[in-house]
Design an enzyme around this catalytic site. Sequence first.
Site, PDB file in Angstrom:
ATOM      1  N   THR A 110     -59.734  24.152 -23.278  1.00  0.00           N
ATOM      2  CA  THR A 110     -57.847  24.423 -23.349  1.00  0.00           C
ATOM      3  C   THR A 110     -57.968  25.590 -22.315  1.00  0.00           C
ATOM      4  O   THR A 110     -58.624  26.275 -21.938  1.00  0.00           O
ATOM      5  CB  THR A 110     -57.778  24.743 -24.461  1.00  0.00           C
ATOM      6  N   ASP A 141     -56.512  29.083 -37.372  1.00  0.00           N
ATOM      7  CA  ASP A 141     -56.086  30.190 -37.710  1.00  0.00           C
ATOM      8  C   ASP A 141     -57.400  31.148 -38.229  1.00  0.00           C
ATOM      9  O   ASP A 141     -57.771  30.757 -39.197  1.00  0.00           O
ATOM     10  CB  ASP A 141     -54.786  30.595 -38.057  1.00  0.00           C
TER      11      ASP A 141
END
Length: 266
Positions: A244, A173
């Site tokens: 991804t 994050d």
Amino acid sequence: MTNHGHPPADDAQPAHDDDADIGAPTTNAEGDDTPQADPDGVAHPRRIRSFVRRAGRSSEAQKRAFDILGPKFLLPYAPEALDWPAAFGRGDAPRILEIGFGMGDGTAHIAKLRPADDFLGVEVHEPGVGALLKRIGETPLSNVRIIEHDAVEVVQYMLPEGSLDGVHVFFPDPWHKKRHHKRRLLQPPFVALLASRLKPGGYLHCATDWQEYAEQMLEVLSGEPMLENTAADYSPRPDYRPVTKFENRGLRLGHGVWDLVFRRRA
């Protein structure tokens, strides 16, 4: 692999000795930095965390994976050195730690690609743990184990110095707001802790899609005397790290992705 959509694993501040807690005030359940009070009413400052536990909803398939596969592939947290051969059921294979694997797609991909290596994933997000357990059963995989716990405590207490061949920290994050930068995982004290757990020649591979965080990562990693960069600055994406779905979407929108690969000095 990615922590977008939920907070990542953990942040750290300096440890002054092996028994010291790492850092300054922790966040409480609401995510602020108020010192927590013991039952006797005395507040003790604790380290800032880079995650807030959120109640995610596991699917029925993920719950079944917990029930069926959890007993074999989930390891309990314990403040003592992990017995890798016992945990993985084989001898001295290369040992790779992944911090904050998200929903586990990347972890499963890499573990399948590298069956000779043992992968220990640490994640606090229960649906992500369930999703990786489900992938372990579907693939199937035998070289992955999971600890659902604060990664800083796992690294500090369960992984002795010089015990790891590699560490993966993919898309932690970025804590975009400046006042939250203190919660970022990759701060100098935690990088020093990770570096101490690597064997000489072991690698630390980080990736982010947030340029300002990439610049901070490069500065912090370059400033750790135990580590050396394998590239002039940012590294080409190693073949083992898959792109991804989130990353593909960002690339289509023109967003960058930065990989950093450092090695423990001999």
